[in-house]
Design a protein around this motif. Structure first.
Motif, short mmCIF file in Angstrom:
data_model
loop_
_atom_site.label_atom_id
_atom_site.label_comp_id
_atom_site.label_asym_id
_atom_site.label_seq_id
_atom_site.Cartn_x
_atom_site.Cartn_y
_atom_site.Cartn_z
N HIS A 1 0.93 -1.22 0.15
CA HIS A 1 -0.13 -0.10 -0.07
C HIS A 1 0.95 1.25 -0.14
CE1 HIS A 1 -3.43 2.54 0.84
NE2 HIS A 1 -2.84 3.21 1.79
N HIS A 2 1.75 1.37 0.83
CA HIS A 2 2.68 2.56 1.11
C HIS A 2 4.14 2.47 0.34
CE1 HIS A 2 0.02 4.20 4.17
NE2 HIS A 2 0.11 2.88 4.79
N LYS A 3 4.44 1.32 -0.17
CA LYS A 3 5.78 1.21 -0.85
C LYS A 3 7.06 1.91 -0.20
CE LYS A 3 3.20 0.55 -5.29
NZ LYS A 3 1.90 0.52 -4.72
N LEU A 4 7.47 2.64 -0.93
CA LEU A 4 8.81 3.41 -0.50
C LEU A 4 8.47 4.17 1.04
CD1 LEU A 4 10.87 4.98 -3.23
CD2 LEU A 4 11.72 3.75 -1.49
N MET B 1 21.35 -6.70 1.97
CA MET B 1 19.88 -5.91 2.32
C MET B 1 19.80 -5.21 1.23
SD MET B 1 21.12 -4.90 6.30
CE MET B 1 19.95 -3.46 6.30
N ALA B 2 20.87 -4.28 0.63
CA ALA B 2 20.73 -3.33 -0.68
C ALA B 2 20.07 -4.13 -1.82
CB ALA B 2 21.99 -2.85 -0.96
N LEU B 3 20.43 -5.39 -1.97
CA LEU B 3 20.12 -6.25 -3.06
C LEU B 3 18.48 -6.44 -2.88
CD1 LEU B 3 20.41 -7.63 -5.86
CD2 LEU B 3 21.27 -9.48 -4.62
N HIS B 4 18.16 -6.85 -1.56
CA HIS B 4 16.76 -7.16 -1.34
C HIS B 4 15.86 -6.32 -1.56
CE1 HIS B 4 14.36 -10.36 0.84
NE2 HIS B 4 13.97 -9.40 0.84
N PHE B 5 16.29 -5.07 -0.97
CA PHE B 5 15.42 -3.61 -1.33
C PHE B 5 15.33 -3.37 -2.49
CE2 PHE B 5 15.20 0.91 -1.64
CZ PHE B 5 14.29 1.24 -0.83
N LEU B 6 16.20 -3.62 -3.36
CA LEU B 6 16.08 -3.18 -4.86
C LEU B 6 15.11 -4.24 -5.32
CD1 LEU B 6 19.76 -2.22 -6.07
CD2 LEU B 6 17.80 -0.69 -5.47
N ILE B 7 15.17 -5.47 -5.22
CA ILE B 7 14.26 -6.44 -5.85
C ILE B 7 12.67 -6.14 -5.13
CG2 ILE B 7 13.74 -8.96 -5.84
CD1 ILE B 7 16.69 -9.53 -5.81
N ASP B 8 12.66 -5.92 -3.85
CA ASP B 8 11.43 -5.85 -3.43
C ASP B 8 10.80 -4.41 -3.90
OD1 ASP B 8 11.72 -8.10 -1.79
OD2 ASP B 8 11.17 -7.05 0.04
N MET B 9 11.40 -3.48 -4.24
CA MET B 9 10.88 -2.32 -4.68
C MET B 9 10.51 -2.50 -6.27
SD MET B 9 10.71 -0.07 -2.46
CE MET B 9 9.95 0.94 -3.84
N LEU B 10 11.30 -3.38 -7.01
CA LEU B 10 10.73 -3.77 -8.43
C LEU B 10 9.39 -4.19 -8.28
CD1 LEU B 10 11.48 -4.04 -11.35
CD2 LEU B 10 12.71 -6.19 -10.72
N LYS B 11 9.18 -5.36 -7.51
CA LYS B 11 8.07 -6.14 -7.20
C LYS B 11 6.95 -5.23 -6.87
CE LYS B 11 5.76 -9.56 -4.56
NZ LYS B 11 6.03 -10.68 -3.41
N LEU B 12 7.27 -4.28 -5.93
CA LEU B 12 6.11 -3.48 -5.28
C LEU B 12 5.68 -2.48 -6.36
CD1 LEU B 12 7.39 -2.58 -1.75
CD2 LEU B 12 5.74 -4.06 -2.38
N TYR B 13 6.38 -1.83 -7.29
CA TYR B 13 5.83 -0.92 -8.05
C TYR B 13 5.53 -1.66 -9.52
CZ TYR B 13 7.31 3.02 -5.50
OH TYR B 13 7.22 3.91 -4.41
N PHE C 1 5.49 -12.86 -7.58
CA PHE C 1 6.03 -13.47 -6.35
C PHE C 1 6.95 -14.57 -7.08
CE2 PHE C 1 5.78 -17.47 -4.02
CZ PHE C 1 6.18 -17.15 -2.91
N ILE C 2 6.75 -15.21 -7.95
CA ILE C 2 7.82 -16.28 -8.78
C ILE C 2 9.06 -15.37 -8.95
CG2 ILE C 2 8.39 -17.88 -10.33
CD1 ILE C 2 5.28 -18.60 -10.26
N ILE C 3 8.82 -14.31 -9.90
CA ILE C 3 10.00 -13.26 -10.25
C ILE C 3 10.79 -12.96 -9.29
CG2 ILE C 3 10.70 -11.47 -11.21
CD1 ILE C 3 8.22 -11.81 -13.25
#
Length: 235
Positions: free
Chosen positions: A29-32, A65-77, A88-90
């Motif tokens: 819902h809030h993303k970043l 942590m940085a890599l996880h953050f970037l991948i999660d942001m890609l998914k969220l947006y 989810f699979i990606i």
């Protein structure tokens, strides 16, 4: 290899066991702007240090942590309601690939890729899995096409492509059972499928449908058994 297993364990622990559904919903819902996102990333960093058992890996933890953050942001947006499963699979695939790449760069394990790539077992099992999932499904469909056309009017609104995936899974199960030498498990699988199918067949009271299901099941099992026995023989 133990280090790679530890890192994957930390990822699975942080992404599934230590991430409540409330965190997931708030991130979506809030993303970043969601503080849960940053807490989630911090949890992954802490878990890396815990499984590694030393603070000397703090830089590795920060990179993960940085890599996880970037991948999660890609998914969220990038994801929406219709693409949630796909993303989810990606998302999980990217996380695991990222961990493997970092492990390889960081610890430089000695792996003979040429020997692995030219291994007979690798190509034997890869060919068998490809055949049992996609090729065998087409073979069964073609062999049963004359009966499929005759039963098209009996469709009852089943899930799209459900039969295809059921066939893939049952052939893979049979293949694994034979490779590990657990032939008796095949009888359990066949019995379980018969129990689930019995209600549908009894309600339909259609002999043609019963025969169709029986032929399809036996043909699928026969292909899986023959493939597995060939793989075991050649291994």
């Amino acid at each position: 290899m133990i280090i790679l297993i530890k890192l994957i364990f930390a990822h699975l622990l942080g992404d599934f066991l230590l991430q409540p559904r409330t965190w997931v919903r708030e991130k979506e819902h809030h993303k970043l702007l969601s503080w849960r996102l940053y807490m989630h990333v911090l949890v992954h960093g802490i878990l890396v240090l815990l499984v590694m058992g030393s603070l000397q890996y703090w830089l590795l933890a920060l990179v993960i942590m940085a890599l996880h953050f970037l991948i999660d942001m890609l998914k969220l947006y990038a994801q929406n309601e219709s693409s949630r499963t796909r993303w989810f699979i990606i998302d999980q695939s990217l996380h695991i690939i990222g961990i493997v790449v970092l492990w390889f760069i960081w610890f430089k394990p000695t792996i003979n890729f040429a020997a692995w790539f030219n291994s007979q077992s690798l190509w034997l099992y890869a060919t068998a899995l490809l055949f049992l999932t996609f090729v065998a499904g087409v073979v069964v469909q073609i062999l049963m096409s004359r009966w499929t056309e005759a039963l098209n009017d009996l469709q009852d609104g089943s899930l799209a492509h459900a039969g295809r995936y059921i066939g893939m899974l049952e052939r893979l199960f049979v293949f694994v059972f034979i490779v590990v030498g657990q032939w008796q498990a095949i009888g359990f699988l066949l019995g379980a499928k018969s129990v689930f199918r019995f209600g549908d067949l009894r309600e339909s009271k259609n002999r043609q449908l019963t025969e169709y299901v029986l032929i399809g099941t036996l043909l699928s099992f026969a292909i899986a058994v023959a493939t597995a026995m060939l793989v075991v023989y050649l291994s």
